[in-house]
Design a protein around this motif. Structure first.
Motif, mmCIF file in Angstrom:
data_model
loop_
_atom_site.group_PDB
_atom_site.id
_atom_site.type_symbol
_atom_site.label_atom_id
_atom_site.label_comp_id
_atom_site.label_asym_id
_atom_site.label_seq_id
_atom_site.Cartn_x
_atom_site.Cartn_y
_atom_site.Cartn_z
ATOM 1 N N UNK A 109 0.942 -1.154 -0.052
ATOM 2 C CA UNK A 109 -0.171 -0.019 -0.108
ATOM 3 C C UNK A 109 0.999 1.378 0.015
ATOM 4 N N UNK A 110 2.002 1.283 0.730
ATOM 5 C CA UNK A 110 2.885 2.442 0.906
ATOM 6 C C UNK A 110 3.341 2.823 -0.435
ATOM 7 N N UNK A 111 3.997 1.763 -1.225
ATOM 8 C CA UNK A 111 4.628 1.816 -2.385
ATOM 9 C C UNK A 111 3.525 2.810 -3.444
ATOM 10 N N UNK A 112 2.352 2.198 -3.488
ATOM 11 C CA UNK A 112 1.238 2.959 -4.329
ATOM 12 C C UNK A 112 0.904 4.503 -3.756
ATOM 13 N N UNK A 113 1.121 4.692 -2.639
ATOM 14 C CA UNK A 113 0.816 5.825 -1.959
ATOM 15 C C UNK A 113 2.064 6.709 -2.344
ATOM 16 N N UNK A 114 3.217 6.479 -2.300
ATOM 17 C CA UNK A 114 4.636 6.985 -2.732
ATOM 18 C C UNK A 114 4.378 7.391 -4.126
ATOM 19 N N UNK A 115 3.865 6.528 -5.104
ATOM 20 C CA UNK A 115 3.617 6.735 -6.453
ATOM 21 C C UNK A 115 2.829 7.893 -6.830
ATOM 22 N N UNK A 116 1.688 7.778 -5.952
ATOM 23 C CA UNK A 116 0.566 8.901 -6.176
ATOM 24 C C UNK A 116 0.777 9.928 -5.753
ATOM 25 N N UNK A 151 11.387 9.723 -9.755
ATOM 26 C CA UNK A 151 11.392 9.384 -11.249
ATOM 27 C C UNK A 151 10.103 8.513 -11.466
ATOM 28 N N UNK A 152 9.517 8.031 -10.739
ATOM 29 C CA UNK A 152 8.297 7.321 -11.078
ATOM 30 C C UNK A 152 8.768 5.946 -11.002
ATOM 31 N N UNK A 153 7.905 5.037 -10.161
ATOM 32 C CA UNK A 153 8.276 3.615 -10.121
ATOM 33 C C UNK A 153 7.931 2.811 -11.316
ATOM 34 N N UNK A 154 8.785 1.944 -11.836
ATOM 35 C CA UNK A 154 8.557 1.235 -13.121
ATOM 36 C C UNK A 154 7.073 0.653 -13.064
ATOM 37 N N UNK A 155 6.524 0.566 -14.160
ATOM 38 C CA UNK A 155 5.107 -0.301 -14.522
ATOM 39 C C UNK A 155 5.354 -1.730 -13.753
ATOM 40 N N UNK A 156 6.132 -2.504 -13.879
ATOM 41 C CA UNK A 156 6.065 -3.821 -13.362
ATOM 42 C C UNK A 156 6.244 -3.625 -11.886
#
Length: 249
Positions: A109-116, A151-156
């Motif tokens: 959940x945290x990774x998606x939060x960081x991305x968004x 930078x934006x997390x990679x799609x994968x």
């Protein structure tokens, strides 16, 4: 005397906040403003050298790590309402859930939060401003995460984290179809620690958490939000939590 430094009632900061309210303990809330990067300022790193919240000051003793703080409150204040079962088997079940949220559920959940959220904020900074902020982060892994978010997390990576989120939600839904609370019949730290991450996912991840797919999970979220302690905690907004002034530390 208890003082809790936190980002307010969300994510990992919510865990000890809600535990304090549930146990009815008097404490001083100190809101550390992440938008101003206060947790990376020298005054806060004197409290927690890792520059992370939450951090509990109990009579000058600093306790860190959100779930550890919750367990500490159980040990330090046994006379307050218990959030840990008495039965050893039930305690083990509770700790399976608190370990799982810390090591698995929270991270995807945290990774998606960081991305968004963090990524767009980081990209608004100039290169010089960003490097200045990153230089003050004491934990190397956090510096890397900031760079990845900018930078934006990679799609994968995003796809894999979403897979883990769907798996996590399915596990919570299956468990809550069997009992009202995660560790059985009693409301415990298992519920508080997982609620800290799951609360609001019906808005942030409606394709995964919704009335049709996860009725038991939504019912559990609603039950916790309806508790007097949770309502009291949320009623005290972040703006009402004064920041600790550096000069007083």
């Amino acid at each position: 005397m208890l003082t809790l430094y936190s980002f307010g009632p969300a994510a990992n900061s919510l865990k000890p906040l809600l535990a304090l309210y549930e146990k009815g303990l008097e404490f001083t809330p100190r809101f550390v403003d992440p938008k101003r990067f206060e947790h990376h300022e020298d005054w806060f790193k004197q409290i927690n050298p890792r520059g992370q919240v939450p951090a509990l000051d109990h009579d000058g003793h600093i306790i860190t790590e959100s779930t550890v703080i919750c367990e500490y409150l159980e040990d330090a204040f046994p006379e307050a309402p218990a959030l840990r079962p008495a039965d050893p088997v039930a305690i083990a079940e509770m700790r399976v859930w608190t370990k799982w949220v810390d090591e698995y559920f929270c991270w995807c959940v945290s990774t998606i939060g960081w991305e968004r959220m963090i990524g767009p904020s980081a990209r608004q900074l100039s290169d010089a401003e960003f490097e200045d902020k990153v230089a003050r982060i004491p934990v190397a892994e956090q510096r890397t995460k900031w760079r990845n978010a900018r930078a934006g997390f990679p799609r994968e990576v995003i796809d894999e984290e979403m897979r883990k989120i769907r798996l996590s939600i399915a596990r919570l839904e299956a468990r809550l179809a069997e009992s009202p609370w995660l560790a059985g019949d009693d409301y415990t730290l298992a519920d508080i620690c997982n609620f800290a991450i799951a609360n609001g996912m019906q808005f942030g991840f409606p394709e995964v958490v919704n009335a049709e797919a996860t009725p038991h999970l939504l019912g559990w979220i609603d039950r916790i939000n309806a508790r007097p302690a949770a309502q009291a905690m949320f009623a005290r907004s972040k703006s009402e939590m004064p920041a600790r002034e550096p000069a007083t530390v």
